[in-house]
Design an enzyme around this catalytic site. Sequence first.
Site, short mmCIF file in Angstrom:
data_model
loop_
_atom_site.label_atom_id
_atom_site.label_comp_id
_atom_site.label_asym_id
_atom_site.label_seq_id
_atom_site.Cartn_x
_atom_site.Cartn_y
_atom_site.Cartn_z
N TRP A 43 0.81 -1.22 0.00
CA TRP A 43 0.00 0.00 0.00
C TRP A 43 0.84 1.26 0.00
O TRP A 43 0.34 2.34 -0.26
CB TRP A 43 -0.92 0.01 1.24
CG TRP A 43 -0.18 -0.29 2.50
CD1 TRP A 43 -0.07 -1.50 3.12
CD2 TRP A 43 0.63 0.62 3.28
NE1 TRP A 43 0.76 -1.41 4.22
CE2 TRP A 43 1.19 -0.12 4.35
CE3 TRP A 43 0.92 1.97 3.18
CZ2 TRP A 43 2.03 0.45 5.30
CZ3 TRP A 43 1.76 2.55 4.13
CH2 TRP A 43 2.30 1.80 5.16
N LYS A 47 -2.29 -8.58 -7.33
CA LYS A 47 -3.12 -8.55 -6.11
C LYS A 47 -2.81 -7.24 -5.41
O LYS A 47 -1.72 -7.04 -4.87
CB LYS A 47 -2.78 -9.76 -5.23
CG LYS A 47 -3.86 -10.16 -4.25
CD LYS A 47 -4.04 -9.22 -3.09
CE LYS A 47 -2.89 -9.33 -2.11
NZ LYS A 47 -2.89 -8.22 -1.11
N CYS A 69 10.25 1.51 2.37
CA CYS A 69 11.25 0.47 2.73
C CYS A 69 12.66 1.04 2.78
O CYS A 69 13.51 0.48 3.46
CB CYS A 69 11.24 -0.66 1.71
SG CYS A 69 9.66 -1.44 1.56
N GLU A 84 11.18 -8.21 -2.68
CA GLU A 84 11.72 -6.94 -2.20
C GLU A 84 11.10 -6.75 -0.82
O GLU A 84 9.92 -6.44 -0.71
CB GLU A 84 11.36 -5.83 -3.19
CG GLU A 84 12.13 -4.56 -2.96
CD GLU A 84 11.35 -3.56 -2.14
OE1 GLU A 84 11.58 -3.53 -0.91
OE2 GLU A 84 10.52 -2.83 -2.70
N GLU A 114 12.22 -2.18 11.74
CA GLU A 114 11.83 -1.07 10.86
C GLU A 114 10.60 -0.38 11.49
O GLU A 114 9.60 -1.05 11.78
CB GLU A 114 11.45 -1.71 9.52
CG GLU A 114 11.20 -0.77 8.39
CD GLU A 114 10.94 -1.54 7.09
OE1 GLU A 114 10.46 -2.70 7.13
OE2 GLU A 114 11.21 -0.97 6.03
N GLY A 133 7.01 -6.40 0.13
CA GLY A 133 6.33 -6.36 1.43
C GLY A 133 7.24 -6.85 2.53
O GLY A 133 8.47 -6.73 2.43
N SER A 134 6.64 -7.43 3.55
CA SER A 134 7.43 -7.77 4.74
C SER A 134 8.26 -9.04 4.52
O SER A 134 7.90 -9.91 3.71
CB SER A 134 6.50 -7.98 5.93
OG SER A 134 5.79 -9.20 5.75
N ALA A 166 -2.95 -4.25 -2.68
CA ALA A 166 -3.05 -4.22 -1.22
C ALA A 166 -4.48 -3.86 -0.81
O ALA A 166 -5.13 -3.04 -1.47
CB ALA A 166 -2.07 -3.19 -0.66
C1 SIN Z 1 9.59 0.90 -1.30
O1 SIN Z 1 9.25 1.41 -0.25
O2 SIN Z 1 9.74 -0.32 -1.39
C2 SIN Z 1 9.85 1.70 -2.55
C3 SIN Z 1 10.61 2.91 -2.34
C4 SIN Z 1 11.23 3.48 -3.59
O3 SIN Z 1 10.98 3.01 -4.72
O4 SIN Z 1 11.98 4.43 -3.43
#
Ligand code: SIN
Length: 463
Positions: free
Chosen positions: A137, A161, A271, A237, A366, A215-216, A163
């Site tokens: 999301w 799919k 992330c 990722e 995180e 995701g996680s 979020a």
């Molecule tokens: C992410 O949070 O996985 C993507 C961040 C980004 O593309 O800079």
Amino acid sequence: MTGTAQPTFDLISPSSGQVIAQIPDQTVQDAQDAVERSVKAFGSWRTTSVYERSVLLRKFNDLMLRDVGEIARLIASEMGKPVTEAAGEVKYAASFLEWYAEEAKRIYGTVVPSQSVTKQLMVTHEPVGPVYAVTPWNFPAAMATRKVGPALAAGCTIILKAAEQSPLTALKMAELWTEAGGPADTFIVLTTSDPVPTTKVMMDDARIRKITFTGSTEVGRLLAAQAAPTLKRVSLELGGHAPYLIFDDADLDQAVADVIACKFRNAGQTCVCVNRVYVQRGIADEFTRKLSEAAAQLKVGDPLDAATQIGPLVDAQGLAKVKRHVTDALSKGATATTGGEAGEGLYFQPTVLSGVRAEMLIMQEETFGPVAPIIVFDTEEEAVKAANDTEFGLAAYLWTNNLSRAFRVSAALEYGIIGLNDPVPSTAQAPFGGVKQSGYGREGGLWGIQEYLTTKYLSMNVK
Ligand code: SIN
């Protein structure tokens, strides 16, 4: 989308707490139907020329750019990203379509010399097959196009799919692909309030040849295990825990601005957002003061207001984690030099914590929220060791004006992405992905399309 008399689920805005849409709550039957359609569409899509696919992807890009404002408002409403930042995300999302419209034309093969004068050894690349993509999301548009763009360019069909918190953006993008002339069922969006049974359909079906997930780490591990019986290709990722190393030769004001940009975009729900700010002792007090002043200036508010810089967290679970990290740090001796408290609803004040130590929760997980913990270090070795002392390895950052140190530290950091005096390294033409428990596979650039291709070898004996 299939069927008309489907159950629906409520989509709730994180800023207003109001129901903003009814979303089709798709079932196992819908998932099975999606697989059938995707497999059938793959039969013809794989045979299209790369030039045809390129033209369609370029049109898809143009339509995303035409509708930037509308898509940005959808993103702001459904997951709370400030609308100005969301418009930036839509442009970033479109850039993956533009890039892969071009990259489709560069799926080169190779002719390999052989021992025999009559033999030619030809290597080509073919689409891996129908793909199942699960996206988060936090970037409802860009994390989708980073998968959909290369998959379609390679000649794969894709089932996305979306979020549960951000289906409107995905549904809108599927409409735009149709408007661009994308053939039916090449890009299908699945929406559901319970992804477990529908995902099982995809994972159990051997005709789905690839799973790509952002995701996680916890869910990534489950998907990798579920992909094993059918030997699907997997790209993951996963989570990050990014360190930012600020050395005492840094340009202080620029370093402060960069940490603000890196930490507080999307209210820290990225992330690759910095999660641990390591500052060398000689500049620590001044840096902390300037960072706190800058964080206090950030405008918190309604994500649909163009001036807003920090919106709400996405849901109650996200807010609870931020509160837990801050409470734990404060109870163990950290100081909030700005912020430190929740606001109304799902909001949390932009926060800077000083006096943070390794044993605090915030240093181990995180946070995914607008909190910058500052840790003081003395030597380069100490900073690198602390930065690498995590199971994650997605992104790491450093600020230095010393060229030797820049290369030395960049080489020593065990991460897939390094931002050297650069707080936002992500871009469509570069590889994005991590090492260790942050996953495997790369998205973006020439690496991203390889994930959707298999290698075929043809040995020709022509006398
Ligand atoms: C992410 O949070 O996985 C993507 C961040 C980004 O593309 O800079």
